[in-house]
Enzyme design. Structure first.
Site, PDB file in Angstrom:
ATOM      1  N   GLU A 111     -12.078  -9.272 -36.700  1.00 15.61           N
ATOM      2  CA  GLU A 111     -11.218 -10.412 -36.412  1.00 15.61           C
ATOM      3  C   GLU A 111     -11.554 -10.963 -35.032  1.00 15.61           C
ATOM      4  O   GLU A 111     -12.343 -10.379 -34.284  1.00 15.61           O
ATOM      5  CB  GLU A 111      -9.740 -10.013 -36.501  1.00 15.61           C
ATOM      6  CG  GLU A 111      -9.322  -9.595 -37.905  1.00 15.61           C
ATOM      7  CD  GLU A 111      -7.871  -9.199 -38.003  1.00 15.61           C
ATOM      8  OE1 GLU A 111      -7.344  -9.193 -39.133  1.00 15.61           O
ATOM      9  OE2 GLU A 111      -7.256  -8.884 -36.971  1.00 15.61           O
ATOM     10  N   HIS A 233       0.048 -18.119 -33.859  1.00 12.28           N
ATOM     11  CA  HIS A 233      -1.069 -17.871 -34.772  1.00 12.28           C
ATOM     12  C   HIS A 233      -1.696 -19.206 -35.145  1.00 12.28           C
ATOM     13  O   HIS A 233      -0.990 -20.153 -35.502  1.00 12.28           O
ATOM     14  CB  HIS A 233      -0.604 -17.137 -36.029  1.00 12.28           C
ATOM     15  CG  HIS A 233      -1.721 -16.490 -36.779  1.00 12.28           C
ATOM     16  ND1 HIS A 233      -2.650 -17.226 -37.491  1.00 12.28           N
ATOM     17  CD2 HIS A 233      -2.080 -15.198 -36.922  1.00 12.28           C
ATOM     18  CE1 HIS A 233      -3.519 -16.400 -38.048  1.00 12.28           C
ATOM     19  NE2 HIS A 233      -3.206 -15.164 -37.715  1.00 12.28           N
ATOM     20  N   ARG A 279      -6.914 -15.683 -30.243  1.00 10.95           N
ATOM     21  CA  ARG A 279      -5.967 -16.579 -30.899  1.00 10.95           C
ATOM     22  C   ARG A 279      -5.429 -17.686 -29.998  1.00 10.95           C
ATOM     23  O   ARG A 279      -5.189 -18.801 -30.464  1.00 10.95           O
ATOM     24  CB  ARG A 279      -4.783 -15.754 -31.439  1.00 10.95           C
ATOM     25  CG  ARG A 279      -5.158 -14.915 -32.635  1.00 10.95           C
ATOM     26  CD  ARG A 279      -4.001 -14.053 -33.075  1.00 10.95           C
ATOM     27  NE  ARG A 279      -4.346 -13.316 -34.291  1.00 10.95           N
ATOM     28  CZ  ARG A 279      -3.565 -12.413 -34.855  1.00 10.95           C
ATOM     29  NH1 ARG A 279      -2.400 -12.129 -34.309  1.00 10.95           N
ATOM     30  NH2 ARG A 279      -3.951 -11.793 -35.946  1.00 10.95           N
ATOM     31  N   ARG A 375      -2.215 -10.854 -27.119  1.00  8.20           N
ATOM     32  CA  ARG A 375      -2.498  -9.697 -27.982  1.00  8.20           C
ATOM     33  C   ARG A 375      -3.815  -9.875 -28.729  1.00  8.20           C
ATOM     34  O   ARG A 375      -4.068 -10.916 -29.341  1.00  8.20           O
ATOM     35  CB  ARG A 375      -1.362  -9.535 -28.993  1.00  8.20           C
ATOM     36  CG  ARG A 375      -1.617  -8.445 -30.033  1.00  8.20           C
ATOM     37  CD  ARG A 375      -0.447  -8.330 -30.978  1.00  8.20           C
ATOM     38  NE  ARG A 375      -0.316  -9.464 -31.865  1.00  8.20           N
ATOM     39  CZ  ARG A 375      -0.801  -9.515 -33.103  1.00  8.20           C
ATOM     40  NH1 ARG A 375      -1.484  -8.489 -33.593  1.00  8.20           N
ATOM     41  NH2 ARG A 375      -0.622 -10.568 -33.856  1.00  8.20           N
TER      42      ARG A 375
END
Length: 521
Positions: A111, A233, A279, A375
């Site tokens: 990811e 997100h 992100r 994060r």
């Protein structure tokens, strides 16, 4: 008064991990606001990051986490979580979690922000696979009692009892079905209530994510930190019938690209890592393109992959999109950013202890130092596992609070509410202005406007709370406005742009990274 050894407020992965890691001689009560399937953990798609393969290393995972955290991670906390990662995965495997396999090992995906394939997953519904496995184990445990549709109102502290200590003795809890407040005493109380995504109008979080743990801990006298860092997100499915449905980052890890309506790929212009940038960068890039061009959404394209590959790796996303008339093997997926993860929260130490004795906090409601200013994908479920197990070990070592006889909840001076419109209106107003003023990009003026409106809402809600019997919606609204106020205070205190906090008034990065810590009055 009900009495337990351990009261766990919440039912996600952190809560389940803790309960299963405690010895069977302890009497455990787990409460949850809705049902035990309603948690952010159960909705998690991507997976759990752990340096497991021969090509990977603790050093690589630590470095990736520190880079994503934009200089604000606690390196000791990062090392602690990463080095306990493989054991946490082995524990889940031993519990029976059916991680996807490949050849003679496990299929690891990648990811954004990760330099290696290290994401353990159960297809594209890892959270559900893990939660179902652990809940089946818990339901067979003779020492664990469950109460659904029970929402904690406030912690019972020594200060509230007139005692000269900084200790927690349990909590007042509303049984929503019986419409009555229960007094629950506990030797140890654990906040595992999840995040605060419902503070914002658009979120990938379930309806239960109302900042309850942060608000209760703050009112009880605990410090909170770094609440300005809310992760949006980048790719929430944009469709009127698709409330809170996420398109996992793992899809970009498998080659999906972001496009404008005319097919132009735009991420390479924003970052050299393109779609695999962290992100915060991807979310800001999408937000920039949408605002610049007046778009409601952008598009995620994975149609270059074989249909069999797409359906095999992302069966739940494929099925949900197909229900809505989108065939992701041939069509692009409409996506837009949404509030997703609260990186800050209740300050805890390596053993998940808060500022108050016998009170622990685990999972998204905490600030452990792992995430810093942003994060890294799939580190959150890992954090739940590591700190859930750490809290269990510390509870076993510790001395429980011996509760005095706790007073019953006092309803002698309140009446039934004559109408609910105040709650409904204030709930919508709060979430709307938080999205407009405290969203992906912030300004001093926007934050000042938010402060003014929060002040007015807090006064209205306090008056309502003081005069009428509590309800689930009122408790959540009270917690939402408390948490929103803390988020804005943290945002106002940070005079720079770092990680998830982007300010037009302070676009530069300060030379020294400092945590934003709020002390209770």
């Amino acid at each position: 008064m009900q009495d337990y050894d351990v009261l766990i407020i919440g039912s996600g992965l952190a809560a389940c991990t803790l309960a299963l890691s405690l010895p069977e001689h302890l009497r455990i009560l787990m409460i949850t606001k809705k049902t035990f399937g309603d948690s952010s953990s159960a909705m998690a798609q991507g997976g759990i990051a752990a340096a497991f393969s021969n090509e990977d290393s603790f050093a690589d995972h630590i470095r990736d986490t520190l880079v994503a955290g934009a200089g604000l991670c606690d390196e000791a906390a990062v090392r602690y979580v990463v080095e306990h990662g493989p054991d946490a995965i082995k524990w889940l495997i031993w519990q029976g979690v059916p991680f996807d396999r490949e050849n003679n090992g496990y299929h690891l995906t990648r990811e954004g922000g990760h330099s290696q394939r290290r994401i353990f997953h159960v297809a594209d519904a890892t959270g559900a696979g893990v939660q179902e496995t652990l809940m089946a184990r818990l339901r067979a445990a003779p020492n664990v009692e469950f109460k659904e549709r029970h929402i904690a109102i406030d912690l019972i502290t020594g200060r509230k009892l007139g005692l000269d200590d900084k200790r927690v003795y349990g909590a007042y809890v509303l049984d929503a079905d019986a419409d009555q407040v229960e007094t629950i005493a506990a030797g140890h109380t654990v906040l595992a209530t999840g995040g605060a995504g419902k503070v914002f109008l658009y979120t990938s979080n379930p309806d239960t994510a109302t900042g309850d743990g942060v608000a209760m801990a703050w009112r009880a006298g605990c410090r909170v930190a770094n609440l300005e860092f809310v992760q949006f997100h980048p790719t929430c499915l944009y469709h009127p019938q698709a409330k809170s449905f996420l398109i996992t980052e793992a899809m970009r890890g498998e080659g999906a690209v972001l496009r404008l309506p005319d097919g132009t790929r735009f991420m390479p212009e924003h970052d050299e890592r393109a779609e695999l940038a962290p992100r915060d960068i991807v979310a800001r890039a999408i937000d920039f393109e949408m605002k610049k061009r007046g778009l409601d959404c952008v598009y995620l394209d994975i149609t270059h992959q074989p249909a069999k590959f797409i359906v095999g790796h992302f069966p739940n996303i494929y099925a949900r999109c197909k229900e809505l008339g989108i065939d992701i093997t041939r069509e692009w997926i409409p996506v837009a950013p949404a509030a997703h993860y609260t990186c800050g929260g209740v300050l805890v130490d390596e053993n998940s202890r808060t500022d108050l004795e016998n009170l622990y906090a685990i999972g998204e409601t905490t600030c452990t130092g792992l995430h810093g200013a942003n994060r890294l994908a799939s580190n959150s479920l890992l954090e739940c596992l590591v700190y859930g197990r750490a809290a269990a070990a510390d509870i076993v070592r510790g001395t429980p609070a011996e509760a005095p006889v706790l007073p019953d909840w006092d309803e002698s001076r309140v009446t039934d509410a004559d109408e609910q419109i105040v709650i409904t209106h204030n709930w919508h107003e709060l979430r709307s202005f938080m999205w407009d003023y405290v969203g992906i990009v912030r300004t001093n003026k926007r934050l000042e406007r938010a402060v003014h409106r929060i002040r007015l809402l807090r006064q209205e809600i306090h008056e309502y709370y003081s005069n009428f019997r509590v309800s689930n919606d009122l408790i959540e609204l009270r917690n939402l406005v408390e948490t929103a106020g803390l988020m804005v205070r943290c945002a106002q205190a940070r005079h720079e742009s770092r990680g998830l906090h982007a300010s037009r008034d302070y676009p530069e990065l300060l030379p020294e990274a400092r945590n934003t810590v709020l002390e209770p009055e």
